[in-house]
Write a protein that holds these residues in place. Structure first.
Motif, PDB file in Angstrom:
ATOM      1  N   ASP A 156       0.835  -1.114  -0.138  1.00  6.04           N
ATOM      2  CA  ASP A 156       0.078   0.155   0.109  1.00  6.04           C
ATOM      3  C   ASP A 156       1.053   1.296  -0.017  1.00  6.04           C
ATOM      4  OD1 ASP A 156       0.903   0.347   2.688  1.00  6.04           O
ATOM      5  OD2 ASP A 156      -0.559  -1.112   3.326  1.00  6.04           O
ATOM      6  N   GLY A 157       0.349   2.510   0.149  1.00  3.97           N
ATOM      7  CA  GLY A 157       1.187   3.586   0.084  1.00  3.97           C
ATOM      8  C   GLY A 157       0.370   4.856  -0.342  1.00  3.97           C
ATOM      9  N   MET A 158       1.214   5.962  -0.117  1.00  2.89           N
ATOM     10  CA  MET A 158       0.922   7.442  -0.644  1.00  2.89           C
ATOM     11  C   MET A 158       2.053   7.859  -1.346  1.00  2.89           C
ATOM     12  SD  MET A 158      -0.044  10.753   1.689  1.00  2.89           S
ATOM     13  CE  MET A 158       1.957  10.632   2.151  1.00  2.89           C
ATOM     14  N   GLY A 162      -0.376  12.916  -3.520  1.00  2.00           N
ATOM     15  CA  GLY A 162      -1.681  12.847  -2.782  1.00  2.00           C
ATOM     16  C   GLY A 162      -2.317  11.755  -3.386  1.00  2.00           C
ATOM     17  N   LEU A 163      -1.880  10.885  -4.067  1.00  2.00           N
ATOM     18  CA  LEU A 163      -2.485   9.470  -4.523  1.00  2.00           C
ATOM     19  C   LEU A 163      -2.049   8.434  -3.394  1.00  2.00           C
ATOM     20  CD1 LEU A 163      -3.856   8.350  -7.155  1.00  2.00           C
ATOM     21  CD2 LEU A 163      -1.452   7.390  -7.526  1.00  2.00           C
ATOM     22  N   CYS A 164      -3.191   7.720  -3.211  1.00  2.56           N
ATOM     23  CA  CYS A 164      -3.150   6.638  -2.133  1.00  2.56           C
ATOM     24  C   CYS A 164      -3.782   5.184  -2.974  1.00  2.56           C
ATOM     25  CB  CYS A 164      -3.955   6.893  -1.028  1.00  2.56           C
ATOM     26  SG  CYS A 164      -3.980   5.574   0.279  1.00  2.56           S
ATOM     27  N   ILE A 165      -3.092   4.207  -2.567  1.00  6.94           N
ATOM     28  CA  ILE A 165      -3.419   2.718  -3.153  1.00  6.94           C
ATOM     29  C   ILE A 165      -3.319   1.915  -2.004  1.00  6.94           C
ATOM     30  CG2 ILE A 165      -1.101   2.396  -4.121  1.00  6.94           C
ATOM     31  CD1 ILE A 165      -2.891   0.634  -6.028  1.00  6.94           C
ATOM     32  N   THR A 166      -4.341   1.329  -1.905  1.00  4.92           N
ATOM     33  CA  THR A 166      -4.303   0.169  -0.724  1.00  4.92           C
ATOM     34  C   THR A 166      -5.096  -1.164  -1.509  1.00  4.92           C
ATOM     35  OG1 THR A 166      -6.673   0.720  -0.161  1.00  4.92           O
ATOM     36  CG2 THR A 166      -4.517   1.755   1.346  1.00  4.92           C
ATOM     37  N   THR A 167      -4.783  -2.409  -0.795  1.00  6.28           N
ATOM     38  CA  THR A 167      -5.427  -3.789  -1.389  1.00  6.28           C
ATOM     39  C   THR A 167      -6.127  -4.534  -0.519  1.00  6.28           C
ATOM     40  OG1 THR A 167      -3.511  -4.877  -0.969  1.00  6.28           O
ATOM     41  CG2 THR A 167      -3.375  -3.639  -3.005  1.00  6.28           C
ATOM     42  N   THR A 168      -6.898  -5.403  -0.911  1.00  3.52           N
ATOM     43  CA  THR A 168      -7.280  -6.461   0.004  1.00  3.52           C
ATOM     44  C   THR A 168      -7.518  -7.676  -0.924  1.00  3.52           C
ATOM     45  OG1 THR A 168     -10.006  -6.131  -0.526  1.00  3.52           O
ATOM     46  CG2 THR A 168      -8.874  -4.836   1.284  1.00  3.52           C
ATOM     47  N   SER A 169      -7.502  -8.627  -0.282  1.00  7.51           N
ATOM     48  CA  SER A 169      -7.631  -9.990  -1.205  1.00  7.51           C
ATOM     49  C   SER A 169      -8.957 -10.306  -1.605  1.00  7.51           C
ATOM     50  CB  SER A 169      -7.322 -11.025  -0.257  1.00  7.51           C
ATOM     51  OG  SER A 169      -5.849 -11.395   0.112  1.00  7.51           O
ATOM     52  N   GLY A 170      -9.131 -10.437  -2.700  1.00  7.77           N
ATOM     53  CA  GLY A 170     -10.420 -10.700  -3.471  1.00  7.77           C
ATOM     54  C   GLY A 170     -11.152 -12.153  -3.043  1.00  7.77           C
TER      55      GLY A 170
END
Length: 374
Positions: A156-158, A162-170
């Motif tokens: 994840d990160g920023m 000012g762009l942020c990305i995060t993840t979860t398992s589908g």
């Protein structure tokens, strides 16, 4: 209840990709356990054949240019073959569970975006679980801060745009059989090359992805994108900035929500549905933008089912970190370990080079009988 104390590190590097790689090598060259892990077949897989390593490097150069040079710098500093580094193994990665949500409010110069996530997994010891927050300032690219996977990828990160990305398992522990990127390479590519959610959505649309993963992206302009992937199948929902009289909200847990992805919901854990509903309900009720961060901290600070924090580390679902991104302020609020026992800290992208250490408590508790029920 047993409590484990975990050591988290924050490493800051800067320079060209190659110089960043060498700096990482200098930081970790004495950690032979980590070096052995990074240069061995991942989790018992067969060694990567030279032609496969070459294809992986070509794809990284296309979608995340410069990353190969970072790996080369690390390899030169530590004296290991670059083609052996485990980051090139694209099929088997730790899944994690996780919850994520993003809210945008206001319009124009008054718009604000807040993006939260928890990363939940077991308390495997290092080097498998590196617990490493990385700030990277590569010349010619946006600086970014995020949790590192195998040093070079990102959970994840920023970035400084000012762009942020995060993840979860589908889908939990899917069998990966297609050629393409898994989430650490995807997240790193977005942080290195994108300034807006629209740019990131376009990049993910073009990238070959083999992962079963949900990506939530937000920017400082109030725009968001939810990208759900199941191998080569993917769907994208793009949300423009909020209007003056409403706010936009996107939530994601460990199942698919977009209509085109419903055939891939082979099994959904009730706790995943419950976490998503709780985030949706709690964040949709907030009317004062100043209260959003407080509500997000409350969500991450309360144990399931009142909140989304989990302490089932020995069962593979315990909160290892939580983060809240204030996109407009370019601030990343991070809690190492459970927010119930550990403080929140604020990070940006301007810390001086070097390594800092933080200690956090992880309280292990058994889950209730229905927690894992299908």
């Amino acid at each position: 209840m047993s409590v484990k104390t975990a050591v988290y590190r924050h490493v800051v590097t800067e320079g060209t990709h190659y110089e960043v790689g060498r700096a990482l090598g200098a930081c970790f060259s004495q950690n032979r356990e980590l070096i052995d892990f990074l240069t061995s077949p991942f989790m018992g897989a067969a060694p990567l054949k030279p032609e496969a390593a070459e294809r992986a490097m070509e794809q990284f150069e296309q979608y995340c240019p410069g990353l190969n040079q970072e790996i080369r710098g690390f390899a030169d500093e530590t004296g290991v073959p670059a083609e052996n580094i485990v980051f090139y193994y694209s099929y088997v990665q730790p899944a994690g569970y996780c919850s994520q949500a993003a809210v945008s409010t206001g319009t124009g110069s008054g718009s604000r975006t807040y993006h939260m996530r928890t990363y939940d997994f077991g308390w495997e010891d290092a080097p498998y679980n590196q617990l490493l927050l990385s700030t990277t300032r590569v010349k010619g690219k946006p600086a970014h801060t995020g949790f590192a996977l195998q040093l070079f990828g990102r959970y994840d990160g920023m970035n400084e745009e000012g762009l942020c990305i995060t993840t979860t398992s589908g889908r939990i522990r899917p069998a990966l059989s297609e050629t393409g990127f898994v989430f650490p390479g995807v997240a790193r590519a977005v942080l290195d090359s994108c300034a807006t959610a629209l740019e990131a959505a376009s990049l993910l649309r073009s990238m070959p992805i083999s992962d079963f993963r949900n990506f939530l992206i937000s920017d400082r302009h109030g725009c968001m994108a939810l990208v759900e992937t199941a191998g080569s199948s993917k769907d994208i929902e793009y949300l423009g900035a909020a209007t003056a009289d409403s706010h936009k909200l996107a939530v994601s847990a460990n199942h698919y929500t977009l209509s085109a992805m419903q055939p891939h919901n082979l099994q959904i854990m009730p706790n995943s549905l419950a976490r998503a509903r709780l985030m949706q309900h709690s964040l949709s009720q907030v009317t004062d933008p100043q209260e959003i961060i407080a509500v997000m901290k409350q969500l991450t600070g309360n144990s399931f089912p009142q909140g989304i924090s989990c302490h089932h580390y020995s069962e593979g679902l315990g909160t290892l970190w939580s983060m809240i991104c204030d996109n407009a302020a370019r601030e990343l609020h991070v809690c190492f370990g459970s927010p119930q026992l550990n403080p929140w800290r604020t990070f940006g992208c301007s810390n001086p080079p070097g390594i800092s250490e933080y200690y956090a408590k992880l309280p292990d508790e058994p889950s209730c009988p229905d927690f894992w029920r299908d």
